[in-house]
Design a protein around this motif. Structure first.
Motif, PDB file in Angstrom:
ATOM      1  N   THR A  15      46.281  34.470  49.603  1.00 42.54           N
ATOM      2  CA  THR A  15      46.832  33.650  47.946  1.00 42.54           C
ATOM      3  C   THR A  15      45.410  32.172  47.194  1.00 42.54           C
ATOM      4  O   THR A  15      45.320  32.873  46.182  1.00 42.54           O
ATOM      5  N   ASP A  38      52.113  41.157  47.084  1.00 37.38           N
ATOM      6  CA  ASP A  38      53.206  41.100  48.096  1.00 37.38           C
ATOM      7  C   ASP A  38      54.334  40.471  47.727  1.00 37.38           C
ATOM      8  O   ASP A  38      54.895  40.273  46.876  1.00 37.38           O
ATOM      9  N   ASP A  86      45.900  40.970  45.239  1.00 38.62           N
ATOM     10  CA  ASP A  86      46.249  39.655  46.741  1.00 38.62           C
ATOM     11  C   ASP A  86      47.312  40.575  47.847  1.00 38.62           C
ATOM     12  O   ASP A  86      48.348  40.704  47.402  1.00 38.62           O
TER      13      ASP A  86
HETATM   14 MG    MG Z   1      49.699  34.698  49.401  1.00 31.62          MG
END
Ligand code: MG
Ligand code: ATP
Length: 213
Positions: A15, A38, A86
């Motif tokens: 991240t 995520d 991500d």
């Molecule tokens: Mg992360």
């Protein structure tokens, strides 16, 4: 270009790297989408914090899970010149889906044995994804390395990486620097944070250039 920042391990800096690269890329080309796959959507929180604090440029973000990662990112790539994904820290449908659509996969790893042990599986995941996604190129970037020049662990790790056919080490190494954490707490990239940390800026800009130039 579609860039995946992913991996199988929790906490190596996916991240941190995705948000920094997204802010820098947005400031240069504008037309960037950060996709958070995520289920603990940290990148999305960072984008909201950035927006609440009125930090320019705004970084566009969206959350996508499961099969939508593969199908919808292809559609979104028609609207955005750049997509940065991500992907959470485990072998997930999101990681596998993203590997099938991205141009480059970047796996941040800490110079620790526990992170290195995930490389064999990542190498196999990339090999399998390449059967469908022939353009895929996969790299490791070493993150949270010791800033002490006497500690040679990043170099040792690069040596270890030569064993893996499908994953190359990037030249860039990112060190453990408090500025990365302080910037994140403020919804910023490290390049936006004051007081400026010149070494952190050089490291992240070096990585940015290796990815895009
Ligand atoms: Mg992360
Ligand atoms: N180069 C760095 N210097 C200092 N702190 C860092 C650096 N990279 C990451 N961190 C810190 O390490 C922690 C984990 O980083 P981050 O959340 O980016 O990892 P992640 O791979 O996205 O984790 P997860 O698997 O939970 O999604 C955070 O507190 C972050 O601020």
């Amino acid at each position: 270009m579609i860039i995946l920042i992913g991996g199988e391990k929790g906490g190596p800096g996916k991240t941190t790297i995705a948000t920094n690269i997204a802010a820098i890329r947005t400031s240069i080309v504008g037309d960037v989408l950060l996709v958070d796959t995520d289920k603990q959507p940290t990148s999305s929180y960072w984008c909201s914090l950035r927006e609440d604090k009125g930090i320019a440029p705004r970084v566009s973000s969206i959350q996508k899970y499961d099969k939508a990662v593969r199908t919808e990112i292809v559609e979104l790539s028609k609207k955005y010149s750049d997509i940065i994904i991500d992907a959470g820290g485990r072998d997930s449908p999101e990681l596998r889906g993203a590997l099938l659509v991205c141009d480059k996969a970047i796996f941040p790893l800490r110079p620790s044995q526990f992170d290195l042990w995930t490389l064999g599986r990542l190498n196999t995941l990339v090999e399998t994804a390449k059967e469908i996604n022939e353009k895929l190129q996969a790299y490791v970037v070493i993150n949270q390395s010791s800033p002490n020049p006497a500690v040679k662990e990043a170099e040792e790790m690069k040596g270890f990486l030569t064993e893996f056919e499908n994953i190359k080490a990037l030249n860039s190494v990112i060190c453990e620097r408090i500025a990365f954490r302080r910037a994140a707490l403020n919804g910023m990239a490290v390049t936006e944070y004051k007081p400026e940390d010149i070494k952190a800026n050089e490291e992240i800009m070096g990585l940015y250039k290796e990815i895009y130039e």
